[in-house]
Design a protein around this motif. Sequence first.
Motif, PDB file in Angstrom:
ATOM      1  N   ILE A 140     -34.511 -14.882   7.027  1.00 35.20           N
ATOM      2  CA  ILE A 140     -36.035 -15.310   7.032  1.00 35.20           C
ATOM      3  C   ILE A 140     -36.589 -14.846   5.674  1.00 35.20           C
ATOM      4  CG2 ILE A 140     -38.246 -14.450   7.773  1.00 35.20           C
ATOM      5  CD1 ILE A 140     -36.695 -13.598  10.723  1.00 35.20           C
ATOM      6  N   HIS A 141     -36.334 -13.618   5.062  1.00 36.04           N
ATOM      7  CA  HIS A 141     -36.902 -13.284   3.878  1.00 36.04           C
ATOM      8  C   HIS A 141     -35.870 -13.394   2.776  1.00 36.04           C
ATOM      9  CE1 HIS A 141     -38.600 -10.840   7.197  1.00 36.04           C
ATOM     10  NE2 HIS A 141     -39.714 -10.751   6.262  1.00 36.04           N
ATOM     11  N   PRO A 142     -36.484 -13.796   1.576  1.00 34.24           N
ATOM     12  CA  PRO A 142     -35.452 -13.857   0.338  1.00 34.24           C
ATOM     13  C   PRO A 142     -34.821 -12.751  -0.072  1.00 34.24           C
ATOM     14  CG  PRO A 142     -37.596 -15.024  -0.053  1.00 34.24           C
ATOM     15  CD  PRO A 142     -37.688 -14.092   1.204  1.00 34.24           C
ATOM     16  N   THR A 143     -33.876 -13.172  -0.661  1.00 33.28           N
ATOM     17  CA  THR A 143     -33.126 -11.883  -1.527  1.00 33.28           C
ATOM     18  C   THR A 143     -33.882 -11.737  -2.808  1.00 33.28           C
ATOM     19  OG1 THR A 143     -31.601 -13.725  -2.625  1.00 33.28           O
ATOM     20  CG2 THR A 143     -30.735 -12.603  -0.716  1.00 33.28           C
ATOM     21  N   LYS A 144     -33.433 -10.603  -3.417  1.00 34.30           N
ATOM     22  CA  LYS A 144     -33.973 -10.362  -4.647  1.00 34.30           C
ATOM     23  C   LYS A 144     -33.718 -11.939  -5.823  1.00 34.30           C
ATOM     24  CE  LYS A 144     -33.811  -7.815  -9.125  1.00 34.30           C
ATOM     25  NZ  LYS A 144     -33.218  -6.855 -10.010  1.00 34.30           N
ATOM     26  N   ALA A 145     -32.650 -12.404  -5.825  1.00 39.57           N
ATOM     27  CA  ALA A 145     -32.653 -13.572  -6.291  1.00 39.57           C
ATOM     28  C   ALA A 145     -33.468 -14.717  -5.876  1.00 39.57           C
ATOM     29  CB  ALA A 145     -31.008 -13.792  -6.288  1.00 39.57           C
ATOM     30  N   GLY A 146     -33.852 -14.873  -4.672  1.00 40.51           N
ATOM     31  CA  GLY A 146     -34.552 -15.837  -3.895  1.00 40.51           C
ATOM     32  C   GLY A 146     -35.841 -15.529  -4.482  1.00 40.51           C
ATOM     33  N   TYR A 147     -36.210 -14.277  -4.449  1.00 38.94           N
ATOM     34  CA  TYR A 147     -37.684 -14.103  -5.062  1.00 38.94           C
ATOM     35  C   TYR A 147     -37.906 -14.473  -6.378  1.00 38.94           C
ATOM     36  CZ  TYR A 147     -39.317 -11.433  -0.696  1.00 38.94           C
ATOM     37  OH  TYR A 147     -39.573 -11.121   0.456  1.00 38.94           O
TER      38      TYR A 147
END
Length: 250
Positions: free
Chosen positions: A211-218
């Motif tokens: 559901i929530h992004p990883t640090k890399a996703g953010y």
Amino acid sequence: MPAPVSRRTAILGGSLAAAGILLGSASASAAVPGQSNGGVRIMPLGDSITDGYTPYPGGYRVKLWQLLTAGGYTVDFVGSQTNGPAELGDRDHEGHPGWRIDQLDANIGTWLGQSDPRTIMLLIGTNDLNQNYDIANAPTRLSGLIDHIRAIKPQSIIFVATIPPQSNATLESRVRAYNAAIPSIIAQKDSRVRLVKMYDSLTTADLADGIHPTKAGYEKMAPVWYNALRSVRSSLVPLHAANGLAAART
């Protein structure tokens, strides 16, 4: 108004809640209020993805702040919430873990009055879909929220993002349908409402918990916001300055 979802346990509705999937648990709060370098007032508005739910409190706001300051922009993130790491120079925001569109709408008048933003970055809808909350009318609620903001702050600039993908197949089909409705909503508004194609910047490999992004996703999200803001020059200029520039041209 539905009771606000706790910052500690925002439990999803329906079968997803029964399966133990959580959206919007508490993120670490900053020890001190967010700082500002005194520029244009920008409100990051949304749910736990704006807040920066685990594993990266501050979320996309960290990298976005760095991009803006490196680009020479003077900005002031505003909102009633504050969190994030030391490298986030301004920790204020209006991200509410577990909240839906209707819950933002019920409070937006108060927040806009308190923070007086020039620019609003809106990413909302994930909890409507995950909580199985009148999904068919979620786009209509989004349109109403935009209209509410415009009525209160008619000179504000609103960037409306599509929501990120989801790993669960049922949720992902809902996300696709919801996102598909957003461009037509934006097309019905005036030029101060802009579309941000956030969904396209992420894949399920960028999600920490489905559901929530990883640090890399953010960090992938940040340049999408940055480029959107830069595409509308006045979004990064305080209202009084923008008015002064307009007057100088006449």
